[in-house]
Design a protein around this motif. Structure first.
Motif, mmCIF file in Angstrom:
data_model
loop_
_atom_site.group_PDB
_atom_site.id
_atom_site.type_symbol
_atom_site.label_atom_id
_atom_site.label_comp_id
_atom_site.label_asym_id
_atom_site.label_seq_id
_atom_site.Cartn_x
_atom_site.Cartn_y
_atom_site.Cartn_z
ATOM 1 N N LEU A 1 0.807 -1.232 0.000
ATOM 2 C CA LEU A 1 0.000 0.000 0.000
ATOM 3 C C LEU A 1 0.832 1.272 0.000
ATOM 4 N N SER A 2 2.036 1.155 -0.540
ATOM 5 C CA SER A 2 2.842 2.354 -0.675
ATOM 6 C C SER A 2 2.401 3.047 -1.953
ATOM 7 N N THR A 3 1.499 3.981 -1.813
ATOM 8 C CA THR A 3 0.943 4.686 -2.969
ATOM 9 C C THR A 3 0.375 6.015 -2.507
ATOM 10 N N ASP A 4 -0.263 6.746 -3.412
ATOM 11 C CA ASP A 4 -0.840 8.030 -3.038
ATOM 12 C C ASP A 4 -2.339 7.873 -2.779
ATOM 13 N N ILE A 5 -3.006 9.004 -2.593
ATOM 14 C CA ILE A 5 -4.429 8.949 -2.219
ATOM 15 C C ILE A 5 -5.268 8.338 -3.342
ATOM 16 N N GLN A 6 -4.968 8.731 -4.585
ATOM 17 C CA GLN A 6 -5.743 8.203 -5.703
ATOM 18 C C GLN A 6 -5.567 6.683 -5.782
ATOM 19 N N GLY A 7 -4.344 6.230 -5.589
ATOM 20 C CA GLY A 7 -4.088 4.792 -5.593
ATOM 21 C C GLY A 7 -4.823 4.087 -4.462
ATOM 22 N N MET A 8 -4.844 4.745 -3.294
ATOM 23 C CA MET A 8 -5.522 4.123 -2.146
ATOM 24 C C MET A 8 -7.026 4.027 -2.360
ATOM 25 N N ARG A 9 -7.577 5.010 -3.047
ATOM 26 C CA ARG A 9 -9.012 4.921 -3.355
ATOM 27 C C ARG A 9 -9.285 3.652 -4.163
ATOM 28 N N ALA A 10 -8.407 3.382 -5.124
ATOM 29 C CA ALA A 10 -8.592 2.182 -5.944
ATOM 30 C C ALA A 10 -8.350 0.916 -5.119
ATOM 31 N N VAL A 11 -7.385 0.976 -4.206
ATOM 32 C CA VAL A 11 -7.131 -0.168 -3.316
ATOM 33 C C VAL A 11 -8.391 -0.486 -2.508
ATOM 34 N N MET A 12 -9.017 0.566 -1.955
ATOM 35 C CA MET A 12 -10.195 0.349 -1.110
ATOM 36 C C MET A 12 -11.333 -0.264 -1.921
ATOM 37 N N ASN A 13 -11.501 0.212 -3.146
ATOM 38 C CA ASN A 13 -12.556 -0.344 -3.996
ATOM 39 C C ASN A 13 -12.312 -1.821 -4.285
ATOM 40 N N LEU A 14 -11.064 -2.127 -4.653
ATOM 41 C CA LEU A 14 -10.767 -3.534 -4.951
ATOM 42 C C LEU A 14 -10.907 -4.392 -3.694
ATOM 43 N N ALA A 15 -10.425 -3.867 -2.566
ATOM 44 C CA ALA A 15 -10.496 -4.644 -1.318
ATOM 45 C C ALA A 15 -11.939 -5.023 -1.019
ATOM 46 N N GLU A 16 -12.846 -4.066 -1.211
ATOM 47 C CA GLU A 16 -14.248 -4.369 -0.928
ATOM 48 C C GLU A 16 -14.793 -5.400 -1.916
ATOM 49 N N SER A 17 -14.511 -5.180 -3.196
ATOM 50 C CA SER A 17 -15.084 -6.075 -4.203
ATOM 51 C C SER A 17 -14.489 -7.476 -4.127
ATOM 52 N N ALA A 18 -13.245 -7.588 -3.652
ATOM 53 C CA ALA A 18 -12.604 -8.908 -3.588
ATOM 54 C C ALA A 18 -12.658 -9.490 -2.173
ATOM 55 N N SER A 19 -13.420 -8.859 -1.270
ATOM 56 C CA SER A 19 -13.489 -9.286 0.134
ATOM 57 C C SER A 19 -12.097 -9.476 0.727
ATOM 58 N N ALA A 20 -11.250 -8.507 0.496
ATOM 59 C CA ALA A 20 -9.853 -8.630 0.906
ATOM 60 C C ALA A 20 -9.579 -7.908 2.227
ATOM 61 N N THR A 21 -8.421 -8.231 2.770
ATOM 62 C CA THR A 21 -7.910 -7.570 3.965
ATOM 63 C C THR A 21 -6.784 -6.634 3.529
ATOM 64 N N ILE A 22 -6.636 -5.504 4.209
ATOM 65 C CA ILE A 22 -5.568 -4.573 3.825
ATOM 66 C C ILE A 22 -4.601 -4.307 4.978
ATOM 67 N N ASP A 23 -3.347 -4.147 4.618
ATOM 68 C CA ASP A 23 -2.320 -3.738 5.584
ATOM 69 C C ASP A 23 -1.247 -2.989 4.808
ATOM 70 N N HIS A 24 -0.462 -2.209 5.524
ATOM 71 C CA HIS A 24 0.588 -1.411 4.892
ATOM 72 C C HIS A 24 1.956 -2.008 5.217
ATOM 73 N N MET A 25 2.933 -1.759 4.334
ATOM 74 C CA MET A 25 4.287 -2.258 4.594
ATOM 75 C C MET A 25 4.854 -1.682 5.894
ATOM 76 N N ASN A 26 4.370 -0.492 6.295
ATOM 77 C CA ASN A 26 4.790 0.073 7.575
ATOM 78 C C ASN A 26 3.709 -0.121 8.642
ATOM 79 N N GLY A 27 2.870 -1.131 8.440
ATOM 80 C CA GLY A 27 1.761 -1.360 9.366
ATOM 81 C C GLY A 27 2.219 -1.487 10.807
ATOM 82 N N LYS A 28 3.304 -2.200 10.990
ATOM 83 C CA LYS A 28 3.767 -2.462 12.342
ATOM 84 C C LYS A 28 4.125 -1.156 13.062
ATOM 85 N N SER A 29 4.882 -0.297 12.379
ATOM 86 C CA SER A 29 5.271 0.941 13.060
ATOM 87 C C SER A 29 4.112 1.927 13.134
#
Lengths: 429, 558
Positions: free
Chosen positions: A89-117
């Motif tokens: 999920l290293s991307t900008d806001i426009q990219g994240m909007r598309a990530v959120m759409n795909l996550a919902e449509s694919a019943s996916a889970t999301i996390d970021h490469m810096n999720g831990k920190s």
């Protein structure tokens, strides 16, 4: 329309290579499209802008392919999967909007490469909240900067140049008289904290894993408690007492930390000690925390995710509604326990941030210069925001979002185009 | 495409239509006059017996920007109690106190609202506010740019710069932040807090700038007026929530020296110090003053009982109240020498003396204010309550027995301090239509919204007339947005993207040179990047920017 085949100097360029998002850069473009940072550069911005573009094409199982086939393969893999994970999920806001759409449509889970920190800070926000400030406030107001457990500059090169040793400030402060204290860490390079007049910072070193105690002791002293111990993790309590007094005497102290550097047990409790100290100080004077982050677009990613779903990352659309569980939905855990059966790794900015090695099939959508140790099932190179396409990014302090410029023409597809095509495919399968 | 809504009972106060049975025609997203008899009707809705109003407008609702998103981030426990499941037309999200953007748009539309205005858009955070509003579907939106504690402006006042220069700066801010009006929050106080002042009264000086809130209010209300901005200066006064602040509020009405001004969430600014607990209702004097000062309008900021979250630019007052938060957590921020924010979750309880009296004070103000064109229905979402409680609030206003039954269950001491039970007034449908439509559109400056005359944007809500007004207003039969049917039986059936409303008054561009120098010297961002472009707002097929005229602007004074 800008002609990208023409040489030009482009000003006020924002640099997404770190969370400071400095936008005072000038960039020279040659007619062939190569870029040079000619003003206000740092090692990170040079690496980001000056990396030569080498045409890159999609791959399926390491074999060159085309975009259409790669997207079709991604759709096929995703449609078979029971629990997709979209990470990086290293991307900008426009990219994240598309990530959120795909996550919902694919019943996916999301996390970021810096999720831990990132979670270290988010836990504190969700548990107790905090009192924090932003970069322009620091630049114009800080009189005492306490840096906890980091040198800052190895993450944010130009922090001291831009925010501490700036020559002019709004309220006619003598900025060169600002005081800097490094608390915790060993053998840090504290040279950036030396004032223009040559005054050295106060350095109170300790092992990183002792920071929870040290910050708790400081918090207690600021709260007026008496400590029986004479030293904590090698730091004399009298030195901590002096620091407490300096904090109380300061008009606008700032306590800064970098969550990624707090790679220790009880990191969030350490942060809470810092913010608890700030809370106490504000009973009589002004003080603020400064959580420095925003690298790899993490602050933008959790902001976008929060407004679209209500939750920062480590949330899931496995049910018909977003569901948040920062423990269960960590990338590390999901891969280790094979809870995810496919991973999409999104990485627009830094080609060195490879997906974790795993036997879970991986689709990488990212920077064209990525070189893999483990061949992904599918690789789709996409345009980098701020370089190949325009975009929007959040700065470290989460209060400022800046436009990213398009500087050259590469013809690479955008992340949004690729993810939307995958989403459309998933919905029709 | 010609659509006919046949036989509805129309409430259109902008045209003095009070429950008249009329047909309404829609073509290309606009309401049109009755067509010629030979023109074919493409679609007809038989709405005989139903109540028709224009789409409702929330003129003060925190729906986009940094503080709202902090509220979202810090309240996973609240979201869990109200998950929003995806449907055929709607994406998933979460509801209640700090709903996700998508759910915000759907739920507003499902209640018959077709526009909402973010009242505390911080110019330095404008891009984020527009990104969030851009992800808020169906409804139109817009923002009021929050200034008055920003260093650039306060410097201008300290330097006693003339009004023309102030006007130029205000206009520049409106352009740069793509906003519809100007808001001031705790005038000068957000700045004062950064210099460790903990309160700022109307005539008290900010220690650094030597400027008083009165001077801030005077110069900004005048600037807004002289620039011809339709929406008067939007004021969140000093001393929010402080017992005795009724005095500040009354003085604030006079401080603008006759210029138009809108006092927001006035309920939080109407507290006296009478009684054993030194907390009492100032509603009667506030309503009386409102009735008298024709240049002043207000929205109430009604509180309703239950869990919510307060998000405000007023970090001075939010810091002071953080200890009362429930659950006990808060985010307080100083932001970019521009403004600040404070987010404190709150649970208003009917057995709590203060909360019960706050509830009564809000209703007293509604009921004692004579002119529904100058008082507006808000909960200051989510500060007093989530916007989804509007149907309940409408019932409290329209149904005296329901109101009194609710009142009788409150904290007894609070009941003893309120005159509410003695007020007989019940709002009519016509008055509700003024407060939530015609009046709101006029106040914000939306000439083609909030009414059902020819030429208006076809934002129309159709309700079943139900004596239980809460049921009626919670679930309209039909909602049309720009002529498209977006809601049927209280559920979204089509998702569209609303417009973003702005004003762009003319100004002397010379001021930009000064601003540029200032940014280069002191700020951490480039002035060019501070500006939000129209393209950014319209990105990805989202609704574009609508620019409203600034009529009646004054010439520069010499």
């Amino acid at each position: 329309m800008e002609n990208f085949a023409e040489a030009a100097t482009i000003n006020a360029v924002a640099c997404p290579a770190c969370g400071l998002l400095c936008d005072d850069l000038s960039i020279e473009r040659s007619a062939s499209g190569s870029l040079n940072v000619v003003k206000k550069n740092c090692a990170k911005s040079v690496a980001f802008f000056e990396r030569p573009y080498k045409p890159s094409q999609p791959q399926i199982a390491g074999q060159a392919s085309d975009l259409k086939a790669a997207i079709a393969e991604a759709i096929a893999l995703l449609s078979k999967a029971k629990h997709p994970l979209i990470s990086g999920l290293s991307t900008d806001i426009q990219g994240m909007r598309a990530v959120m759409n795909l996550a919902e449509s694919a019943s996916a889970t999301i996390d970021h490469m810096n999720g831990k920190s990132s979670m270290r800070n988010l836990y504190v926000v969700q548990n107790s909240g905090w009192q924090v400030t932003t970069l322009t406030e620091v630049r114009n107001r800080v009189d005492l900067l306490v840096v906890v457990g980091t040198d800052i500059v190895s993450y944010f090169s130009r922090f001291f140049e831009r925010m501490i040793w700036n020559s002019e400030s709004m309220f006619d402060q003598d900025t060169s008289a600002r005081e800097v204290v490094y608390l915790g860490g060993q053998n840090l390079d504290t040279s950036a904290g030396i004032s223009p007049k040559g005054v050295k910072p106060t350095v109170l070193p300790c092992d990183m894993d002792r920071l929870p105690e040290v910050t708790a002791a400081l918090r207690a002293l600021v709260s007026g408690k008496h400590l029986v111990a004479t030293e904590v993790a090698g730091i004399a309590v009298s030195d901590l007492q002096k620091l407490a007094e300096r904090l109380k005497a300061a008009k606008y102290s700032v306590m800064a930390w970098v969550a990624s550097s707090l790679d220790i047990k009880h990191a969030e409790l350490t942060i809470q000690n810092i913010t608890g100290t700030v809370e106490k100080l504000n009973q009589t004077t002004r003080s603020s925390g400064l959580p420095l982050s925003g690298n790899d677009g993490d602050v933008g990613a959790y902001n976008t995710s929060s407004w679209i779903s209500g939750y920062p990352f480590r949330s899931s659309y496995r049910r018909a509604h977003p569901d948040y569980d920062p423990y269960h939905y960590s990338t590390e855990r999901m891969l280790e326990e094979h809870e995810a059966d496919i991973m999409i790794w999104v990485n627009s900015y830094n080609p060195d941030r490879l997906p974790p090695e795993t036997d879970v099939p991986t689709i990488v959508i990212g920077h064209p210069a990525m070189k893999f140790k483990q061949t992904p099932a599918v690789f789709i190179p996409v345009a980098t925001p701020g370089l190949d396409i325009t975009g929007t990014q959040f700065r470290s302090d989460s209060s400022v979002a800046l436009p990213l410029k398009k500087l050259r023409e590469t013809g690479l597809p955008t992340l949004t185009e690729v993810l939307s095509a995958i989403e459309a495919g998933v919905l029709t399968v | 495409m010609l659509t006919k809504l046949t036989g509805g009972k129309v409430y259109d106060p902008a045209h003095q239509v009070d429950g008249k049975v009329m047909d309404i025609y829609i073509r290309d997203g606009r309401i049109v006059d009755r067509p010629r008899d030979d023109e074919p009707i493409n679609q007809e809705y038989d709405i005989r017996g139903k109540v028709v109003m224009s789409g409702a407008i929330d003129m003060h609702t925190h729906i986009g920007g940094g503080k709202v998103n902090i509220a979202r981030m810090m309240l996973p426990e609240d979201h869990r109690s109200d998950p929003a499941v995806h449907s055929e037309f709607c994406r998933a999200g979460c509801g209640h106190a700090a709903p996700s953007t998508l759910t915000t748009g759907y739920r507003y539309a499902e209640m018959g609202y077709t526009a909402g205005f973010e009242p505390a858009l911080m110019p330095v955070n404008a891009r984020q506010s527009h990104l969030e509003m851009g992800d808020t579907p169906i409804i139109d939106k817009g923002g009021y740019a929050m200034i008055g504690s920003d260093d650039f402006f306060l410097r201008m006042l300290t330097a006693k710069q003339d009004q023309n220069a102030i006007n130029d700066y205000v206009a520049w801010i409106l352009h740069a932040s793509q906003t519809m009006g100007i808001k001031v929050v705790n005038p000068g106080g957000i700045s004062a807090f950064k210099f460790n002042q903990r309160a700022l009264d109307l005539d008290e000086q900010n220690v650094h700038y030597q400027v008083t809130p009165r001077e801030v209010l005077k110069s900004l209300s005048r600037a807004v007026h002289e620039l011809g901005i339709p929406h008067p200066l939007h004021v969140h006064g000093n001393n929010l929530g402080v017992p005795g602040n009724v005095e500040t509020t009354l003085k604030t009405m006079g401080a603008v020296e006759g210029y138009p001004v809108h006092l927001t969430h006035i309920q939080f600014h109407s507290y006296g110090t009478e009684g054993d607990r030194k907390f009492s209702s100032g509603a009667a004097v506030i309503a009386e003053a409102l009735n008298k000062h024709k240049n002043v309008s207000a929205d109430v900021g009604q509180i309703l009982f239950g869990q919510t979250v307060t998000c405000s630019g007023d970090n001075m007052r939010q810091y002071a109240n953080a200890g009362l938060g429930s659950p006990r957590k808060s985010v307080i921020m100083d932001i970019e020498c521009d403004a600040g924010c404070g987010v404190v979750p709150f649970k208003y309880k009917d057995q709590n003396f203060v909360n019960a009296l706050q509830w009564a004070i809000g209703l007293e103000i509604f009921l004692l204010s004579d002119d529904p064109w100058r008082i507006f229905l808000t909960t200051d979402h989510p500060n007093g309550a989530p916007f989804t409680s509007y149907p309940h609030l409408i019932k409290l206003l329209m149904d005296k027995s329901f109101r009194n039954e609710t009142f009788a269950r409150l904290n007894l001491d609070a009941q003893g301090m309120s005159t509410l039970a003695s007020i007989d007034r019940e709002y009519s449908l016509y008055e509700i239509a003024i407060m939530t439509r015609a009046g709101a559109a006029k106040l914000v400056g939306l000439h083609d919204r909030g009414h059902l005359g020819a030429g208006a944007g076809a934002d129309i809500t159709v309700y079943t007339d139900n004596p239980d007004r809460e049921v009626m207003f919670a679930k309209p039969d039909y909602v049309f947005k720009d002529g498209e049917l977006v809601v049927r039986n209280g559920e979204v059936v089509k998702v569209t993207w609303g417009h973003t409303h702005t004003v762009k008054p003319e100004f002397d561009r010379g001021i930009e040179k000064e601003i540029k120098k200032y940014f280069d010297k002191y700020h951490t961002m480039n002035m060019e990047n501070f500006k939000v472009s129209e393209d950014e707002i319209a990105e990805g097929g989202r609704g574009g920017v609508v620019v409203h005229a600034c009529e009646g602007r004054r010439e520069r004074t010499e």
